[in-house]
Structures are given as structure tokens and as C-alpha cells.
Write a protein that holds these residues in place. Structure first.
Motif, mmCIF file in Angstrom:
data_model
loop_
_atom_site.group_PDB
_atom_site.id
_atom_site.type_symbol
_atom_site.label_atom_id
_atom_site.label_comp_id
_atom_site.label_asym_id
_atom_site.label_seq_id
_atom_site.Cartn_x
_atom_site.Cartn_y
_atom_site.Cartn_z
ATOM 1 N N LEU A 183 0.844 -1.133 0.060
ATOM 2 C CA LEU A 183 -0.017 0.026 0.121
ATOM 3 C C LEU A 183 0.830 1.293 -0.076
ATOM 4 O O LEU A 183 1.695 1.265 0.834
ATOM 5 C CB LEU A 183 -0.897 -0.075 1.262
ATOM 6 C CG LEU A 183 -1.681 1.145 1.453
ATOM 7 C CD1 LEU A 183 -2.869 1.265 0.136
ATOM 8 C CD2 LEU A 183 -2.619 0.937 2.662
ATOM 9 N N GLU A 184 0.685 2.071 -1.117
ATOM 10 C CA GLU A 184 1.503 3.097 -1.095
ATOM 11 C C GLU A 184 0.730 4.430 -1.685
ATOM 12 O O GLU A 184 -0.473 4.498 -1.680
ATOM 13 C CB GLU A 184 2.729 3.046 -2.223
ATOM 14 C CG GLU A 184 3.891 3.945 -2.312
ATOM 15 C CD GLU A 184 4.132 4.367 -0.939
ATOM 16 O OE1 GLU A 184 3.556 5.790 -0.784
ATOM 17 O OE2 GLU A 184 4.884 3.668 -0.132
ATOM 18 N N THR A 185 1.506 5.560 -1.773
ATOM 19 C CA THR A 185 0.923 6.689 -2.426
ATOM 20 C C THR A 185 -0.246 7.441 -1.281
ATOM 21 O O THR A 185 -1.077 7.967 -1.534
ATOM 22 C CB THR A 185 0.062 6.753 -3.708
ATOM 23 O OG1 THR A 185 -0.898 5.871 -3.714
ATOM 24 C CG2 THR A 185 1.142 6.473 -4.680
ATOM 25 N N GLY A 186 0.340 7.236 0.000
ATOM 26 C CA GLY A 186 -0.298 7.989 1.234
ATOM 27 C C GLY A 186 -0.047 9.396 0.989
ATOM 28 O O GLY A 186 0.664 9.862 0.457
ATOM 29 N N ASN A 187 -0.905 10.189 1.743
ATOM 30 C CA ASN A 187 -0.676 11.576 1.837
ATOM 31 C C ASN A 187 0.363 12.048 2.765
ATOM 32 O O ASN A 187 0.522 11.159 3.792
ATOM 33 C CB ASN A 187 -1.982 12.367 2.257
ATOM 34 C CG ASN A 187 -2.708 12.449 1.217
ATOM 35 O OD1 ASN A 187 -2.639 12.023 -0.131
ATOM 36 N ND2 ASN A 187 -4.077 12.663 1.365
#
Length: 154
Positions: free
Chosen positions: A142-146
Motif C-alpha cells: 500500500l503506497e501513495t499515502g498523503n
């Protein structure tokens, strides 16, 4: 000029997209190989039991924040209140990675499906890469968090 115009337009559209994304949906799934290629290899990792993380998700609403500070995992709720561990030293200016609770639950559910075949306990790795913090199981990342700050949940 023409290339700059397209870059500015693209950046503006991406900003609008991320600012309009519902909090519970923050994050995107990648395979482990894709994550390594796009975001670099893992520099440091902390393993956490999936059931424990699922219990922490119940202590927040639409988002959850992760940070690795001095190689210690710190998890905050949607209001930047500490939910793990019981005591930790961090500053208001420390940057945490925000993920939607729905996305984290989806990652955990996928891990449980894969582990039903074996007797192994499920775990998730909180991974520090060069510029990003990601959550990984055996098959998904899980990636591209803020980043909070500056993009903290309301």
C-alpha cells in the motif's frame, strides 16, 4: 513553453484529484516488485501483527497515520492523536503518512485470505523507503499515502 503548460496542468489536476479523494480511500496497491521499482527498496522495516493493526483501525475514523521516528513505529488517528504505542516522543512538525482505513482493511483482508492455507500468523510490514513509507504484506504494498503535514485530514 508548451511542455511547461502541460506539466502545470497535470500537476494542478493531480492536486485536485488528491484533495477531493475521500479520506478512507487514500492509498494505492502495488505488487512488491512494482513498489520496489517505483519507490525504491526498503531501508528499514517494522513488523506488526495484522490483528493488532486491525484493532488500532477501530480507534480512528476514516484515516490512520504512520511514522517511523528513530526506527520506532508511531501510529496516529485522524486527529493526530497517538494510538500506538502507549507513549512516544514526536513533534507536531513530524511528517506522517496518511492512509485510508478502508485501504488498510483491504490490505489486511487480502493477507488473511492468503494465510488461511497455512497456520502462519498474519503480519504487515511498515516499511521506510527513501522518500516514502509503505505498508506491505507478502503480495501487496500500500503506497501513495498523503503526507501530514501539509496534507492532513480535516
Amino acid at each position: 513553453m508548451n511542455k511547461n503548460y502541460y506539466l502545470i496542468t497535470l500537476a494542478s489536476l493531480m492536486f485536485l484529484f488528491f484533495s477531493c479523494t475521500p479520506g478512507s480511500k487514500i492509498g494505492k496497491f502495488y505488487t512488491t516488485d512494482e513498489a520496489n521499482e517505483l519507490f525504491g527498496s526498503v531501508i528499514y522495516s517494522v513488523e506488526m501483527n495484522s490483528n493488532h493493526l486491525a484493532n488500532l483501525l477501530d480507534k480512528t475514523s476514516t484515516t490512520i497515520m504512520f511514522g517511523l521516528i528513530n526506527q520506532q513505529i508511531i501510529i496516529l488517528d485522524n486527529n493526530r492523536n497517538l494510538i500506538f504505542p502507549e507513549k512516544a516522543d514526536y513533534n507536531d512538525s513530524d511528517v506522517f503518512t496518511v492512509y485510508g482505513t478502508e485501504k488498510v482493511r483491504e490490505l489486511l483482508a487480502d493477507s488473511k485470505l492468503n494465510k488461511q492455507i497455512t497456520d502462519e500468523s498474519e503480519s504487515v510490514n511498515i516499511e521506510q523507503r527513501k522518500e516514502v513509507l509503505s505498508l506491505s504484506t507478502e503480495n501487496k504494498t500500500l503506497e501513495t499515502g498523503n503526507k501530514c503535514p501539509p496534507n492532513c485530514p480535516d
